[in-house]
Design a protein around this motif. Structure first.
Motif, PDB file in Angstrom:
ATOM      1  N   LEU A 177     -14.845  91.021 -59.717  1.00  0.00           N
ATOM      2  CA  LEU A 177     -16.252  90.721 -59.434  1.00  0.00           C
ATOM      3  C   LEU A 177     -16.907  89.972 -60.597  1.00  0.00           C
ATOM      4  N   ASP A 178     -17.840  89.108 -60.241  1.00  0.00           N
ATOM      5  CA  ASP A 178     -18.566  88.345 -61.258  1.00  0.00           C
ATOM      6  C   ASP A 178     -19.855  87.856 -60.620  1.00  0.00           C
ATOM      7  N   GLN A 179     -20.948  87.903 -61.362  1.00  0.00           N
ATOM      8  CA  GLN A 179     -22.209  87.420 -60.808  1.00  0.00           C
ATOM      9  C   GLN A 179     -22.197  85.915 -60.592  1.00  0.00           C
ATOM     10  N   ASP A 180     -21.160  85.243 -61.099  1.00  0.00           N
ATOM     11  CA  ASP A 180     -21.083  83.791 -60.973  1.00  0.00           C
ATOM     12  C   ASP A 180     -20.410  83.343 -59.680  1.00  0.00           C
ATOM     13  N   ASP A 181     -19.490  84.154 -59.100  1.00  0.00           N
ATOM     14  CA  ASP A 181     -18.765  83.677 -57.913  1.00  0.00           C
ATOM     15  C   ASP A 181     -18.521  84.781 -56.893  1.00  0.00           C
ATOM     16  N   LEU A 182     -17.605  85.709 -57.125  1.00  0.00           N
ATOM     17  CA  LEU A 182     -17.295  86.753 -56.150  1.00  0.00           C
ATOM     18  C   LEU A 182     -18.279  87.910 -56.327  1.00  0.00           C
ATOM     19  N   HIS A 183     -19.107  88.160 -55.309  1.00  0.00           N
ATOM     20  CA  HIS A 183     -20.238  89.078 -55.464  1.00  0.00           C
ATOM     21  C   HIS A 183     -20.074  90.409 -54.740  1.00  0.00           C
ATOM     22  N   GLU A 255     -23.751  78.256 -44.638  1.00  0.00           N
ATOM     23  CA  GLU A 255     -24.545  77.307 -45.412  1.00  0.00           C
ATOM     24  C   GLU A 255     -24.806  77.801 -46.829  1.00  0.00           C
ATOM     25  N   ARG A 256     -24.957  79.111 -46.986  1.00  0.00           N
ATOM     26  CA  ARG A 256     -25.251  79.690 -48.296  1.00  0.00           C
ATOM     27  C   ARG A 256     -24.164  80.690 -48.654  1.00  0.00           C
ATOM     28  N   GLY A 257     -23.007  80.183 -49.080  1.00  0.00           N
ATOM     29  CA  GLY A 257     -21.926  81.045 -49.496  1.00  0.00           C
ATOM     30  C   GLY A 257     -20.838  81.145 -48.450  1.00  0.00           C
ATOM     31  N   ALA A 258     -20.100  82.253 -48.475  1.00  0.00           N
ATOM     32  CA  ALA A 258     -18.995  82.448 -47.539  1.00  0.00           C
ATOM     33  C   ALA A 258     -18.656  83.926 -47.466  1.00  0.00           C
ATOM     34  N   LEU A 259     -18.043  84.316 -46.326  1.00  0.00           N
ATOM     35  CA  LEU A 259     -17.545  85.667 -46.125  1.00  0.00           C
ATOM     36  C   LEU A 259     -16.057  85.563 -45.819  1.00  0.00           C
ATOM     37  N   GLN A 277     -22.732  78.736 -52.483  1.00  0.00           N
ATOM     38  CA  GLN A 277     -21.942  77.749 -51.735  1.00  0.00           C
ATOM     39  C   GLN A 277     -21.045  76.927 -52.652  1.00  0.00           C
ATOM     40  N   ARG A 278     -21.450  76.750 -53.896  1.00  0.00           N
ATOM     41  CA  ARG A 278     -20.659  75.944 -54.817  1.00  0.00           C
ATOM     42  C   ARG A 278     -19.420  76.667 -55.313  1.00  0.00           C
ATOM     43  N   LYS A 279     -19.329  77.977 -55.092  1.00  0.00           N
ATOM     44  CA  LYS A 279     -18.205  78.764 -55.608  1.00  0.00           C
ATOM     45  C   LYS A 279     -17.328  79.333 -54.488  1.00  0.00           C
ATOM     46  N   VAL A 280     -17.371  78.705 -53.312  1.00  0.00           N
ATOM     47  CA  VAL A 280     -16.589  79.215 -52.174  1.00  0.00           C
ATOM     48  C   VAL A 280     -15.098  79.175 -52.469  1.00  0.00           C
ATOM     49  N   ASP A 281     -14.607  78.069 -53.040  1.00  0.00           N
ATOM     50  CA  ASP A 281     -13.179  77.962 -53.350  1.00  0.00           C
ATOM     51  C   ASP A 281     -12.769  78.931 -54.454  1.00  0.00           C
ATOM     52  N   VAL A 282     -13.610  79.074 -55.452  1.00  0.00           N
ATOM     53  CA  VAL A 282     -13.294  79.978 -56.561  1.00  0.00           C
ATOM     54  C   VAL A 282     -13.177  81.410 -56.060  1.00  0.00           C
ATOM     55  N   ALA A 283     -14.157  81.837 -55.269  1.00  0.00           N
ATOM     56  CA  ALA A 283     -14.120  83.193 -54.724  1.00  0.00           C
ATOM     57  C   ALA A 283     -12.943  83.369 -53.776  1.00  0.00           C
ATOM     58  N   ASP A 285      -9.968  81.895 -53.973  1.00  0.00           N
ATOM     59  CA  ASP A 285      -8.779  82.085 -54.806  1.00  0.00           C
ATOM     60  C   ASP A 285      -8.739  83.489 -55.398  1.00  0.00           C
ATOM     61  N   LYS A 286      -9.888  83.984 -55.810  1.00  0.00           N
ATOM     62  CA  LYS A 286      -9.936  85.345 -56.351  1.00  0.00           C
ATOM     63  C   LYS A 286      -9.530  86.374 -55.301  1.00  0.00           C
ATOM     64  N   MET A 287     -10.005  86.190 -54.068  1.00  0.00           N
ATOM     65  CA  MET A 287      -9.656  87.114 -53.001  1.00  0.00           C
ATOM     66  C   MET A 287      -8.150  87.088 -52.724  1.00  0.00           C
ATOM     67  N   ALA A 288      -7.553  85.898 -52.733  1.00  0.00           N
ATOM     68  CA  ALA A 288      -6.118  85.795 -52.503  1.00  0.00           C
ATOM     69  C   ALA A 288      -5.329  86.543 -53.587  1.00  0.00           C
ATOM     70  N   LYS A 289      -5.721  86.344 -54.846  1.00  0.00           N
ATOM     71  CA  LYS A 289      -5.053  87.064 -55.937  1.00  0.00           C
ATOM     72  C   LYS A 289      -5.287  88.570 -55.829  1.00  0.00           C
ATOM     73  N   LEU A 290      -6.488  88.934 -55.415  1.00  0.00           N
ATOM     74  CA  LEU A 290      -6.819  90.350 -55.304  1.00  0.00           C
ATOM     75  C   LEU A 290      -5.972  91.044 -54.236  1.00  0.00           C
ATOM     76  N   VAL A 291      -5.768  90.374 -53.113  1.00  0.00           N
ATOM     77  CA  VAL A 291      -4.945  90.957 -52.058  1.00  0.00           C
ATOM     78  C   VAL A 291      -3.514  91.170 -52.550  1.00  0.00           C
ATOM     79  N   ASP A 292      -2.945  90.183 -53.230  1.00  0.00           N
ATOM     80  CA  ASP A 292      -1.589  90.339 -53.734  1.00  0.00           C
ATOM     81  C   ASP A 292      -1.509  91.471 -54.755  1.00  0.00           C
TER      82      ASP A 292
END
Length: 330
Positions: A177-183, A255-259, A277-283, A285-292
């Motif tokens: 988690l980070d206030q910058d991307d994955l919330h 439009e404002r982020g992603a789920l 919305q600007r951190k959709v790809d970053v979050a 990638d984090k989710m993919a690593k988190l699942v693994d």
């Protein structure tokens, strides 16, 4: 907090049992009449039956349209047999169905068919199978603690009695988690949310909340987790013919982020959210690593390892000067 309005309905109905009985006893005492026990028992049985029906409907309403169609089909088949016996019974044998009984049953079947048709038309107008999507999320994690990591204040809520592997998963989610991307991240197992953790209370994210507050947003995310799991199951049944395996990742890029919906194994999955919305790809990638990582806690091999070339500028798109900029982190 579970705000499922159906959960309280049986208790409300059952609580009404005492009132009629007390009124019966009071009338018997004041008027000096013989107490009609059978009438009191009838009242109690009727109200308890209503409470039982409310309980059953509250539990099965997710599949209520399908169950109503099945019940209507069975009832119609029974009515067909009854009509055949009523029409040809006197000819084929000595038996038959009294006209009054046949008329009463026919009226009941017609009323049931009419109510079912109206109900399904209403639901179809709202969207097919929406009764499931509108269903409650059940008991939610309630054990709350907060943890400060760097500049982030992280909220952690868990169900009681989670095992050591799930405890490790909590730590892995908190670390991502980070206030910058994955919330926001929620972990589900066996159809229920075992824990969720987020940074939604962070002051830097306050501008993302307007008509809903942080608690309401958490409840909506948890409900979306159940909805996406159900929808994913239906899509998997439709995708079997393409022989591509099951759906392991779903991204709702709004439009404002992603789920994000990420499959862990047959009984587990993760929900993630970014508000930016600007951190959709970053979050993502984090989710993919988190699942693994979480699959590793359960001695399962990774399934989301992938390489994604980084283009300059990420996934930012050009925005015309006349187009309003979505509220994303600025």
């Amino acid at each position: 907090m579970d705000r499922d309005r159906f959960a309280r309905l049986p208790a409300v109905i059952a609580s009404l049992v005492l009132l009629p009985v007390l009124l019966e006893i009071l009338a018997w005492y004041i008027e000096g009449e013989d107490y009609d026990v059978s009438r009191a028992v009838t009242v109690v049985v009727v109200i308890l039956s209503l409470a039982l029906i409310a309980t059953v409907l509250g539990r099965i309403r997710a599949r209520l349209p399908v169950l109503m169609v099945i019940a209507l089909t069975v009832t119609a088949a029974g009515e067909g047999v009854l009509g055949f016996v009523a029409a040809f019974g006197p000819v084929l044998g000595r038996g038959g169905v009294p006209g009054e009984l046949h008329g009463l049953i026919t009226t009941g079947v017609s009323a049931f068919a009419f109510i079912t048709g109206v109900y399904l038309l209403i639901q179809y107008n709202r969207g097919l199978y929406l009764p499931y999507l509108d269903a409650g999320v059940g008991p939610l994690p309630s054990a709350t603690k907060r943890k400060v990591i760097g500049e982030s204040e992280i909220l952690i809520r868990t169900m009681p009695g989670i095992g050591p592997s799930v405890e490790k998963s909590v730590g892995s989610c908190v670390a991502m988690l980070d206030q910058d991307d994955l919330h926001f991240v929620a972990y589900y197992a066996d159809g229920r949310c075992c824990f969720y953790t987020d940074v939604l209370d962070d002051a830097d994210l306050a501008h993302f909340f307007h008509e809903t507050d942080q608690e309401q947003r958490r409840e909506l995310y948890l409900k979306a987790g159940h909805q996406l799991n159900w929808l994913t199951g239906r899509l998997n049944r439709q995708f079997r013919r393409i022989e591509g395996g099951i759906l392991i990742r779903t991204v709702l890029d709004v439009e404002r982020g992603a789920l994000y919906f990420y499959w862990v194994d047959e009984a587990r999955y993760l929900i993630g959210v970014t508000l930016d919305q600007r951190k959709v790809d970053v979050a993502d990638d984090k989710m993919a690593k988190l699942v693994d990582t979480i699959r590793g806690h359960f001695t399962l091999p990774p399934i989301n390892q992938r390489e994604r070339p980084r283009e300059r500028g990420g996934r930012l798109r050009s925005i015309a000067g006349s187009e309003p900029w979505p509220e994303s982190g600025s």
